[in-house]
Write an enzyme that holds these catalytic residues in place. Structure first.
Site, PDB file in Angstrom:
ATOM      1  N   SER A 177       0.839  -1.198   0.000  1.00 11.32           N
ATOM      2  CA  SER A 177       0.000   0.000   0.000  1.00 11.32           C
ATOM      3  C   SER A 177       0.875   1.250   0.000  1.00 11.32           C
ATOM      4  O   SER A 177       1.664   1.453  -0.908  1.00 11.32           O
ATOM      5  CB  SER A 177      -0.959  -0.055   1.194  1.00 11.32           C
ATOM      6  N   ASP A 206      -0.470  -4.739  -3.699  1.00 12.38           N
ATOM      7  CA  ASP A 206      -1.824  -4.198  -3.735  1.00 12.38           C
ATOM      8  C   ASP A 206      -1.902  -2.667  -3.716  1.00 12.38           C
ATOM      9  O   ASP A 206      -2.663  -2.087  -2.945  1.00 12.38           O
ATOM     10  CB  ASP A 206      -2.665  -4.766  -2.590  1.00 12.38           C
ATOM     11  N   HIS A 393      -7.144  -6.421   1.387  1.00 12.57           N
ATOM     12  CA  HIS A 393      -6.077  -5.484   1.009  1.00 12.57           C
ATOM     13  C   HIS A 393      -4.754  -5.835   1.677  1.00 12.57           C
ATOM     14  O   HIS A 393      -3.692  -5.713   1.063  1.00 12.57           O
ATOM     15  CB  HIS A 393      -6.513  -4.067   1.373  1.00 12.57           C
TER      16      HIS A 393
END
EC number: 3.1.1.-
Length: 430
Positions: A177, A206, A393
Site C-alpha cells: 500500500s 496491492d 487489502h
C-alpha cells in the site's frame, strides 16, 4: 400427495429421522442451545450434551517469534527508528540481498511478521522491516510530516547507519500500500551513491495508481467508521479480526499492537508489558445490535454476550460512549495526513513501469486493481504479476504463506537466494 411411509424411506434417511426425534445422533443440536464455557471448563446445553467451546485467544504475540533481532536505530539528530531483522547464518555468511520491507499507512513493520516466518522456512533470506515515521515504535521530530522527501531521507539514514559504505548489501524493495508507493518512488529518487546502484529488485503489494486515487475520495469515511479507541490490547486485536480488517488471527495478534498506543504515555502497544488484568481478556464476548450508526455500521455492546463466530463480521465495530476515555487509541491519526495522499500515488504507474531498479513484481488481491497503464505494461511483460484469491487489502497478513511462496520463487528464480526446502513454484498470473 400422501407422505411416503416411514418403512419405505432409504435406510440412511430413516436413521437420520429417528436420531433427530430422539435427540441422539441425527442432526446436530442448534448452536443457540449452548452456553459459553465457565471458568472451570464445564458447559451445558438444553439437551444436556457437552458443546464445543467457541473461544479464541487474543493475547498479543511476541516479535521474537518471527524475527531474530530488534533494534532502535538512533540517529545524530535524535530521531530513533525501530527495525526488526531476520537473517539465518547462511544468508549472513553469503551476504545475500536484503529484503527491505515497508509497511502501509497506519500499520507497523510487524505487519510483515507472519510473512517473514513463512519465507524463512522456504529459502535463505535477509529481511529488514522498518517502522516508518509516525508509525509503530519509531520516534522522530515532526512525525506527522509524511511527505515523500522525508520518507526517502529516513530510509537513507537508517541504511547508512546500519551498514558502512563498502558493506551495503544488494537491496530488494518490498512494500504494501503506502509502503509500496514509497518503495517505487525510492527506487527512482534515491540519490545515495552507495545505495542506489545496490537496488536490484522491486516488489509492490496491492497498490496501483489509478485505483488508489479512486479510493482516496472514500478514505475519510472509512477512517471515521473505525472505533476511536479500545479498552484493552486484546479487545483491539479482536476488533481487527471480527471487523474483517484481517482474516488471519495469528497475524492480528502480532500486527495490531503496533497500530495502537497507550493514552497515558503515548507508548506503542508493542512495547507495553501486559498486566495480569489484560491477560485475563483473552476472549471477549459481544452483542451485535441491529441499530446502524451514522456510517451504516452496526455497533457492539461490550457488556453483553453472544456466541462467537468463526467468520469475521464486516459490520463489527465498537460503541464509543460519550465522555468515555479509552486507554488505547490509534498510533497515528491517518485523517490528518490527507494532504500527503495524492503525492504518494502521483505518477506511480509510470515510475514503476520505467524503473531500472531490477526485477519487478506486483502482487494483487484482484485483477480489477489494475489501471490502464499497468494493464498495458503487464501485457508487454514489463513486470511479473501475481493474483492471490480470497484475500483482502492486507495480503501479507491474510495469506502470508502464499505471499511467501510467491516471493521465495521470485528470489530463487533471480538468484537472490537459495531454497532451503522443496516447494511448489507458483505460476505467474496472466
Amino acid at each position: 400427495m400422501d407422505k411416503m411411509p416411514y418403512s419405505t424411506l432409504p435406510p440412511h434417511i430413516r436413521k437420520l429421522r429417528a436420531g433427530s426425534a430422539s435427540g441422539i445422533g441425527g442432526l446436530p443440536p442448534r448452536l443457540s442451545n449452548f452456553r459459553r464455557s465457565n471458568s472451570s471448563g464445564s458447559a451445558s446445553s438444553s439437551s444436556g450434551h457437552r458443546p464445543f467451546a467457541i473461544e479464541r485467544d487474543y493475547r498479543p504475540s511476541k516479535w521474537s517469534d518471527y524475527f531474530t533481532e530488534k533494534q532502535d536505530i538512533k540517529l545524530d539528530n535524535g530521531d530513533q527508528f525501530r527495525i526488526y531483522l531476520h537473517e539465518d547464518e547462511s544468508a549472513r555468511k553469503n551476504n545475500l540481498p536484503l529484503l527491505l520491507l515497508l509497511h502501509g499507512g497506519g500499520f507497523s513493520s510487524l505487519t510483515w511478521a507472519c510473512f517473514v516466518k513463512s519465507i524463512s522456512e522456504l529459502c535463505h533470506v535477509r529481511a529488514l522491516a522498518i517502522d516508518l515515521r509516525g508509525h509503530g515504535s519509531t520516534k522522530v521530530a515532526n512525525e506527522n510530516v509524511l511527505n515523500l522527501e522525508n520518507f526517502i531521507h529516513d530510509i537513507d539514514r537508517v541504511l547508512l547507519k546500519l551498514f558502512s559504505d563498502d558493506n551495503i548489501p544488494e537491496i530488494i524493495l518490498m512494500g504494501h500500500s503506502m509502503g509500496g508507493a514509497i518503495a517505487v518512488h525510492y527506487s527512482e529518487r534515491c540519490q545515495q551513491e552507495t545505495i542506489a546502484p545496490r537496488i536490484v529488485g522491486l516488489i509492490v503489494i496491492d497498490v496501483v495508481e489509478g485505483t488508489a486515487k479512486d479510493a482516496l475520495s472514500h478514505m475519510q469515511q472509512v477512517l471515521r467508521s473505525r472505533p476511536s479507541g479500545f479498552k484493552s490490547i486484546e479487545f483491539a486485536i479482536e476488533w481487527y479480526v471480527r471487523s474483517g480488517q484481517v482474516k488471519n488471527v495469528e497475524a492480528a495478534k502480532i500486527s495490531m499492537p503496533g497500530q495502537i498506543k497507550s493514552v497515558d504515555n503515548g507508548t506503542c502497544a508493542t512495547d507495553l508489558e501486559l498486566t495480569s488484568n489484560q491477560d485475563q481478556c483473552s476472549s471477549i464476548s459481544h452483542q451485535i445490535s441491529n441499530v446502524p450508526n451514522q456510517f451504516g455500521l452496526s455497533t457492539v455492546s461490550e457488556s453483553e454476550n453472544v456466541e462467537e463466530s468463526n467468520k469475521a463480521d464486516s459490520n463489527f465495530t465498537l460503541p464509543l460512549k460519550p465522555k468515555t476515555v479509552q486507554p488505547y487509541v490509534w498510533r497515528i491519526n491517518l485523517s490528518e495526513t490527507e494532504k500527503y495522499w495524492s503525492e504518494w500515488f502521483n505518477d506511480l504507474s509510470k515510475i514503476f513501469l520505467s524503473s531500472k531498479g531490477g526485477a519487478k513484481m506486483l502482487i494483487l488481491a484482484g485483477v480489477d486493481r489494475l489501471d490502464g497503464p499497468m494493464t498495458v505494461g503487464q501485457m508487454q511483460g514489463k513486470f511479473q504479476m501475481q493474483i492471490l484469491p480470497k484475500v483482502g487489502h492486507t495480503i501479507q497478513e491474510d495469506d502470508p504463506d502464499s505471499v511467501a511462496h510467491v516471493v521465495a520463487a521470485y528470489l530463487v528464480r533471480h538468484r537472490f537466494s537459495v531454497s532451503s526446502t522443496d516447494f511448489d513454484y507458483p505460476f505467474p498470473s496472466c
